[in-house]
Enzyme design. Structure first.
Site, PDB file in Angstrom:
ATOM      1  N   HIS A  71      23.164  26.601  60.307  1.00 24.08           N
ATOM      2  CA  HIS A  71      23.536  27.981  60.648  1.00 24.08           C
ATOM      3  C   HIS A  71      24.039  28.734  59.407  1.00 24.08           C
ATOM      4  CE1 HIS A  71      25.567  31.237  62.775  1.00 24.08           C
ATOM      5  NE2 HIS A  71      26.742  30.830  62.345  1.00 24.08           N
TER       6      HIS A  71
HETATM    7  C1  HEM Z   1      31.081  28.086  58.081  1.00 22.23           C
HETATM    8  C2  HEM Z   1      30.247  28.999  57.783  1.00 22.23           C
HETATM    9  C3  HEM Z   1      29.632  30.006  58.707  1.00 22.23           C
HETATM   10  C4  HEM Z   1      28.895  31.065  58.269  1.00 22.23           C
HETATM   11  C5  HEM Z   1      28.582  31.408  56.815  1.00 22.23           C
HETATM   12  C6  HEM Z   1      28.468  31.821  59.427  1.00 22.23           C
HETATM   13  C7  HEM Z   1      27.740  32.990  59.402  1.00 22.23           C
HETATM   14  C8  HEM Z   1      27.334  33.744  60.499  1.00 22.23           C
HETATM   15  C9  HEM Z   1      26.649  35.006  60.445  1.00 22.23           C
HETATM   16  C10 HEM Z   1      26.276  35.742  59.176  1.00 22.23           C
HETATM   17  C11 HEM Z   1      26.374  35.404  61.719  1.00 22.23           C
HETATM   18  C12 HEM Z   1      25.657  36.697  62.149  1.00 22.23           C
HETATM   19  C13 HEM Z   1      24.183  36.478  62.341  1.00 22.23           C
HETATM   20  C14 HEM Z   1      23.468  37.739  62.799  1.00 22.23           C
HETATM   21  O1  HEM Z   1      24.095  38.610  63.395  1.00 22.23           O
HETATM   22  O2  HEM Z   1      22.235  37.843  62.614  1.00 22.23           O
HETATM   23  C15 HEM Z   1      26.897  34.393  62.597  1.00 22.23           C
HETATM   24  C16 HEM Z   1      26.814  34.408  63.981  1.00 22.23           C
HETATM   25  C17 HEM Z   1      27.283  33.419  64.807  1.00 22.23           C
HETATM   26  N1  HEM Z   1      28.015  32.302  64.407  1.00 22.23           N
HETATM   27 FE1  HEM Z   1      28.468  31.739  62.499  1.00 22.23          FE
HETATM   28  N2  HEM Z   1      28.914  31.183  60.549  1.00 22.23           N
HETATM   29  C18 HEM Z   1      29.647  30.076  60.171  1.00 22.23           C
HETATM   30  C19 HEM Z   1      30.285  29.171  61.026  1.00 22.23           C
HETATM   31  C20 HEM Z   1      30.191  29.185  62.411  1.00 22.23           C
HETATM   32  C21 HEM Z   1      30.787  28.206  63.300  1.00 22.23           C
HETATM   33  C22 HEM Z   1      31.665  27.037  62.831  1.00 22.23           C
HETATM   34  C23 HEM Z   1      30.437  28.547  64.560  1.00 22.23           C
HETATM   35  C24 HEM Z   1      30.779  27.864  65.855  1.00 22.23           C
HETATM   36  C25 HEM Z   1      31.071  26.603  65.992  1.00 22.23           C
HETATM   37  C26 HEM Z   1      29.598  29.740  64.487  1.00 22.23           C
HETATM   38  C27 HEM Z   1      29.018  30.361  65.573  1.00 22.23           C
HETATM   39  C28 HEM Z   1      28.274  31.539  65.527  1.00 22.23           C
HETATM   40  C29 HEM Z   1      27.688  32.189  66.690  1.00 22.23           C
HETATM   41  C30 HEM Z   1      27.762  31.673  68.130  1.00 22.23           C
HETATM   42  C31 HEM Z   1      27.084  33.358  66.235  1.00 22.23           C
HETATM   43  C32 HEM Z   1      26.306  34.359  67.065  1.00 22.23           C
HETATM   44  C33 HEM Z   1      24.854  33.979  66.958  1.00 22.23           C
HETATM   45  C34 HEM Z   1      24.120  33.979  68.249  1.00 22.23           C
HETATM   46  O3  HEM Z   1      24.638  34.478  69.260  1.00 22.23           O
HETATM   47  O4  HEM Z   1      22.958  33.469  68.282  1.00 22.23           O
HETATM   48  N3  HEM Z   1      29.470  30.107  63.162  1.00 22.23           N
HETATM   49  N4  HEM Z   1      27.473  33.379  61.826  1.00 22.23           N
END
Ligand code: HEM
Length: 219
Positions: A169
């Site tokens: 991710h």
């Molecule tokens: C550690 C580094 C992480 C980075 C750099 C990161 C980055 C991002 C970014 C940039 C988005 C937006 C994507 C978009 O809108 O197109 C996003 C969405 C999201 N992230 Fe992360 N994230 C991280 C960790 C996590 C963790 C640890 C979790 C949960 C355990 C998480 C869960 C989510 C979820 C559920 C979304 C919404 C995406 C969806 O609904 O399909 N993220 N993240």
């Protein structure tokens, strides 16, 4: 005179961003302490929450905070993550996606992102349920030894799944330029939306049109 449209579109609200980064921070602490318990060569990771003893004590509480905070994320993003027929076009054209080209009429999220959302959700449910079962001294006494053994296995496997999924991710987030900014500052450009999520962009345009019409009718 028509007001010039701003090039910025809101993708994640401030509360969504705070929620996301809190989950990410808490994830790092739980994952590092958990890896420290699991692999003898990584035992020194157990110091992440102070001392090994403190890590052992705090790990389940910190994990519970992660699960609790994720509930809000799960419901905020649920409506964007149902799989539809356009996702199959994306899947069929995965070779294009790997060459950095777009495929299909993508809405708020593509199939890859939806897959990550569901894998994160399922692995967190498994981790939480199995984590409660093995949590000494509070809950483990209520379960038999075979149940605890199965829970330990489920806990370890789902933790590995969660860690790998978060790495994929985060890698994808850095790969698609402009993505990280959307989770830090909240906005994307119109070009970004049109290129990566054309159907979502058309929905944004529809909403803007409706808002404009409402404003005109109130004048
Ligand atoms: C550690 C580094 C992480 C980075 C750099 C990161 C980055 C991002 C970014 C940039 C988005 C937006 C994507 C978009 O809108 O197109 C996003 C969405 C999201 N992230 Fe992360 N994230 C991280 C960790 C996590 C963790 C640890 C979790 C949960 C355990 C998480 C869960 C989510 C979820 C559920 C979304 C919404 C995406 C969806 O609904 O399909 N993220 N993240």
């Amino acid at each position: 005179m028509m007001k010039k449209k701003s090039d910025k579109i809101l993708r994640h609200t401030a509360s969504e961003r705070i929620n996301h980064w809190l989950v990410a921070i808490v994830f790092v602490f739980t994952a590092i302490s958990g890896l420290g318990f699991f692999f003898p060569s990584l035992n020194w990771f157990m110091n992440i929450l102070g001392t090994p003893e403190l890590s052992r004590l705090l790990h389940p509480f910190v994990g519970s905070v992660m699960a609790f905070l994720f509930i809000f994320m799960f419901f905020r993003y649920l409506k964007h993550n149902f799989i539809d027929k356009d996702d199959l076009v994306w899947a069929k054209n995965i070779h294009k996606v790997l060459q950095n080209e777009e495929a299909g009429d993508i809405g708020h999220y593509n199939l890859g992102q939806k897959g990550i959302y569901w894998t994160l959700s399922i692995s967190l449910i498994l981790l939480t349920v199995s984590g409660v079962i093995i949590w000494r001294p509070y809950f483990a006494d209520y379960f038999s030894i075979p149940v605890i053994r199965i829970a330990l296995l489920v806990h370890s496997l789902s933790a590995i799944l969660l860690i790998i999924t978060v790495i994929v991710h985060a890698y994808a987030a850095f790969w698609v330029k402009g993505s990280i900014r959307s989770m830090v500052e909240g906005w994307v450009t119109r070009g970004w939306a049109k290129k990566h999520h054309p159907r979502w962009y058309r929905e944004v345009l529809e909403e803007e049109k409706k808002e404009e019409e409402n404003k005109q009718s109130q004048k």
